[in-house]
Motif scaffolding. Structure first.
Motif, PDB file in Angstrom:
ATOM      1  N   VAL A  56       0.854  -1.196   0.000  1.00 12.55           N
ATOM      2  CA  VAL A  56       0.000   0.000   0.000  1.00 12.55           C
ATOM      3  C   VAL A  56       0.887   1.243   0.000  1.00 12.55           C
ATOM      4  CG1 VAL A  56      -1.776   1.273   1.277  1.00 12.55           C
ATOM      5  CG2 VAL A  56      -1.770  -1.230   1.347  1.00 12.55           C
ATOM      6  N   ARG A 110      -1.962  -1.563  -3.881  1.00 17.23           N
ATOM      7  CA  ARG A 110      -3.002  -0.532  -3.781  1.00 17.23           C
ATOM      8  C   ARG A 110      -2.335   0.830  -3.660  1.00 17.23           C
ATOM      9  NH1 ARG A 110      -8.351   0.345  -2.988  1.00 17.23           N
ATOM     10  NH2 ARG A 110      -8.927  -1.850  -3.004  1.00 17.23           N
ATOM     11  N   TRP A 164      -8.204   4.730   3.880  1.00 12.67           N
ATOM     12  CA  TRP A 164      -8.028   3.257   3.825  1.00 12.67           C
ATOM     13  C   TRP A 164      -8.268   2.654   5.206  1.00 12.67           C
ATOM     14  CZ3 TRP A 164      -4.042   0.006   5.863  1.00 12.67           C
ATOM     15  CH2 TRP A 164      -4.000  -1.295   5.335  1.00 12.67           C
ATOM     16  N   PRO A 184     -10.797  -3.326   0.098  1.00 11.77           N
ATOM     17  CA  PRO A 184      -9.670  -3.153   1.026  1.00 11.77           C
ATOM     18  C   PRO A 184      -9.665  -4.174   2.169  1.00 11.77           C
ATOM     19  CG  PRO A 184     -10.667  -1.031   0.530  1.00 11.77           C
ATOM     20  CD  PRO A 184     -11.554  -2.079  -0.090  1.00 11.77           C
ATOM     21  N   SER A 237       0.818   5.629  -0.150  1.00  7.90           N
ATOM     22  CA  SER A 237      -0.119   6.740   0.071  1.00  7.90           C
ATOM     23  C   SER A 237       0.477   8.106  -0.218  1.00  7.90           C
ATOM     24  CB  SER A 237      -0.643   6.706   1.510  1.00  7.90           C
ATOM     25  OG  SER A 237       0.413   6.919   2.435  1.00  7.90           O
ATOM     26  N   LEU A 276      -3.024   4.503  -2.995  1.00 10.41           N
ATOM     27  CA  LEU A 276      -4.091   5.335  -2.427  1.00 10.41           C
ATOM     28  C   LEU A 276      -4.055   6.781  -2.926  1.00 10.41           C
ATOM     29  CD1 LEU A 276      -3.850   3.993   1.225  1.00 10.41           C
ATOM     30  CD2 LEU A 276      -5.665   3.490  -0.442  1.00 10.41           C
TER      31      LEU A 276
END
Ligand SMILES: Cc1cc2nc3c(=O)[nH]c(=O)nc-3n(C[C@H](O)[C@H](O)[C@H](O)COP(=O)(O)O)c2cc1C
Length: 191
Positions: free
Chosen positions: A6, A40, A92, A64, A8, A42
């Protein structure tokens, strides 16, 4: 073995945390043949703010919560934004901290239900927030992340830190070098 990656940071190719999560995931891939990675992003595909009635049209692909439960290890890029985490990452968290799924309130209070997996967080900060420099009280980023993952039952938490990123190019280079060495030498990779 399954890994959820993940990111971000909004800074794309200039992002410190993205460079470090990529290095962490690479290290796992090299030492764990057959590792399955779900990614992922974000910032590229932001999750909408949580609302009581979901707006399916604004949700990016993938669930998620299902991604979290499917993962043995989760690698998260977490910049410090205004002493906390980016709102993209918070959106998230609002999808994965779910009563009855990842935690519940029992007779003894809150109980985490998502344990048994490892979380590795690549933390990037413009300044310094270590306990040794007196600014740790302003750290609502790592402290928050530690609390939220403990809350859902994940206590196997590792931080790889790049600090002082805004303190000049020498310090930035040193912080990145130290973090990469840490990824190669200290970070537990695979079981
Ligand atoms: C919106 C924003 C807010 C920030 N707030 C802080 C802060 O409160 N404290 C700090 O030390 N650095 C702060 N920074 C600096 C970032 O933590 C630093 O640039 C870090 O490298 C960002 O991670 P990234 O390179 O992966 O995007 C901020 C940066 C941005 C873009």
């Amino acid at each position: 073995m399954k890994l959820l990656h993940v990111d971000s940071s909004a800074l794309g190719a200039n992002s410190v945390s993205r460079e470090l999560t990529a290095a962490i995931v690479n290290a796992w891939k090299q030492r764990e043949p057959g590792l399955e990675v779900t990614y992922r992003d974000l910032a590229a595909n932001p999750l909408p703010h949580w609302l009581p009635v979901a707006d399916a049209a604004s949700m990016p692909a993938g669930d998620p919560l299902a991604e979290l439960f499917a993962a043995d290890v989760i690698v998260i890029g977490a910049p410090m934004y205004n002493f906390g985490i980016p709102s993209q990452l918070k959106a998230w968290i609002d999808r994965i901290v779910v009563a009855g799924k990842t935690f519940r309130y029992g007779a003894n209070g809150p109980e985490g239900l998502a344990g048994g997996r490892k979380v590795i967080i690549a933390s990037a900060r413009g300044g310094f927030y270590g306990a040794d420099n007196g600014s740790d009280a302003a750290d609502f980023q790592e402290r928050y992340l530690r609390h939220i993952f403990n809350f859902i039952g994940i206590t196997d938490l590792e931080f790889v830190r790049a600090e002082g990123i805004a303190m000049g190019s020498d310090q930035r280079a040193k912080a990145m070098n130290d973090a990469h060495v840490e990824i190669e030498t200290r970070l537990p990779v695979a079981a």
